[in-house]
Design an enzyme around this catalytic site. Structure first.
Site, short mmCIF file in Angstrom:
data_model
loop_
_atom_site.label_atom_id
_atom_site.label_comp_id
_atom_site.label_asym_id
_atom_site.label_seq_id
_atom_site.Cartn_x
_atom_site.Cartn_y
_atom_site.Cartn_z
N GLU A 1 -17.25 -64.17 61.65
CA GLU A 1 -15.97 -64.86 61.79
C GLU A 1 -15.48 -65.38 60.44
O GLU A 1 -14.27 -65.37 60.17
CB GLU A 1 -16.10 -66.01 62.79
N PHE B 1 -14.37 -66.02 71.08
CA PHE B 1 -14.48 -67.28 71.81
C PHE B 1 -14.10 -68.42 70.89
O PHE B 1 -14.48 -68.43 69.72
CB PHE B 1 -15.90 -67.49 72.34
N HIS C 1 -20.07 -71.05 74.85
CA HIS C 1 -18.94 -70.14 75.06
C HIS C 1 -17.90 -70.74 76.01
O HIS C 1 -17.13 -70.00 76.62
CB HIS C 1 -19.42 -68.80 75.64
#
Length: 321
Positions: free
Chosen positions: A55, A78, A124
């Protein structure tokens, strides 16, 4: 809503060849939620780019691309994974324009998700919109309907500032009318989803549906609830919130983020300060319990506001003291 998001991206990619998508499993898989299905077939792997599992790397690449003239849309699978991209988002994207004296722009959209009651456990299921809304230089959007999702996403892609666009995972399957013609929706303009006269319910994202359902329950008790959706947290339409609370004299704020130090506290403060002399009761705020989201369905369902808890809080405000 999934189709509305897909259409918004496709229309903007056709309109502007500087727009591209980058993220994990965005191309062949179309994301785990299948929201981006079909885009790689139309636009090819150069503009719908599968990335490594990083990410920080994805967001850093996009910040550089945006600074040099492209308009990237970053897909973070997420919302919990914002933790891995906060330096790039908060210290780079949000501050580049200010630190360069206006010479640099970062027209980047970061799409991600929020929400519990999806049986995805503690890592999550978080709703972290308060984190990004706290940062000057970031715009934050939380659509609650397909129509809003499409119009707001198109506006976000055209904006010259970094925008965090957060969708509720369960909302991808909800249905609603979407304008057939080309349209955009402005950031910073709230929407009254239901008019009412006795109490204002201010809600974000999927909590808008909970409040609309709560309004039905309240109507059976003779209580008229107005439901207001800010749609964007930054910029925030403070005037709309104050105007509604001034009219009804009571307000309940509902957000799925944790109650403490959250979005609900900010919205409640805006209403309390702006409508103080018109309020007949203190502003109530409802949010997720201050606990990690449980995996157990029975426990998880207890952690977030529901139509019943919203209706109960609103009814308490409306009862004579």
């Amino acid at each position: 809503m999934a189709q509305a998001v897909n259409e918004a991206l496709a229309e903007e990619m056709r309109r502007d060849d500087r727009v591209f998508i980058i993220g994990e499993d965005v191309a062949e898989a179309g994301t785990p939620f299948k929201v981006l299905s079909g885009l790689v077939e139309e636009f090819g792997p150069e503009r719908v780019r599968d990335s490594p599992i990083s990410e920080a790397g994805i967001t850093g690449l996009a910040v550089g691309a945006a600074m040099t003239g492209l308009r990237p849309v970053v897909d973070i699978m997420f919302g919990d994974f914002l933790t891995l991209a906060m330096d790039q988002l908060v210290n780079q994207a949000a501050k580049a324009h200010y630190m360069s004296g206006g010479n640099l722009k970062v027209p980047l959209v970061l799409r991600t998700t929020l929400g519990a009651t999806r049986r995805s456990a503690a890592q999550h299921s978080q709703s972290l919109q308060a984190w990004v809304a706290h940062i000057p230089g970031l715009k934050v959007v939380l659509p609650s309907t397909p129509h809003d999702a499409k119009g707001l996403l198109k506006t976000a892609i055209r904006d010259d500032n970094p925008v965090v666009f957060i969708e509720d995972k369960l909302d991808f399957r909800i249905k609603g009318p979407v304008t057939a013609d080309e349209y955009t929706l402005p950031l910073g303009v709230a929407d009254v989803k239901r008019a009412g006269s006795d109490v204002t319910l201010v809600a974000t994202s999927s909590m808008v549906r909970a409040c609309l359902e709560a309004a039905d329950l309240l109507e059976a008790e003779g209580i008229s609830a107005e439901v207001v959706d800010p749609r964007t947290l930054s910029p925030l339409d403070r005037e709309a919130l104050v105007r509604s609370a001034t009219k009804t004299g009571r307000a309940v704020v509902v957000d799925e983020g944790h109650r403490s130090y959250g979005v609900g506290a900010e919205l409640a403060s805006v209403i309390s300060e702006g409508a103080f002399y018109h309020l007949d009761a203190p502003v109530r705020r409802l949010g997720a319990m201050d606990v990690p989201v449980p995996f157990s369905p029975t426990l998880e369902d207890e952690t977030v506001p529901t139509r019943e808890t919203v209706a109960e809080a609103a009814a308490e405000l409306c009862r004579p003291t």
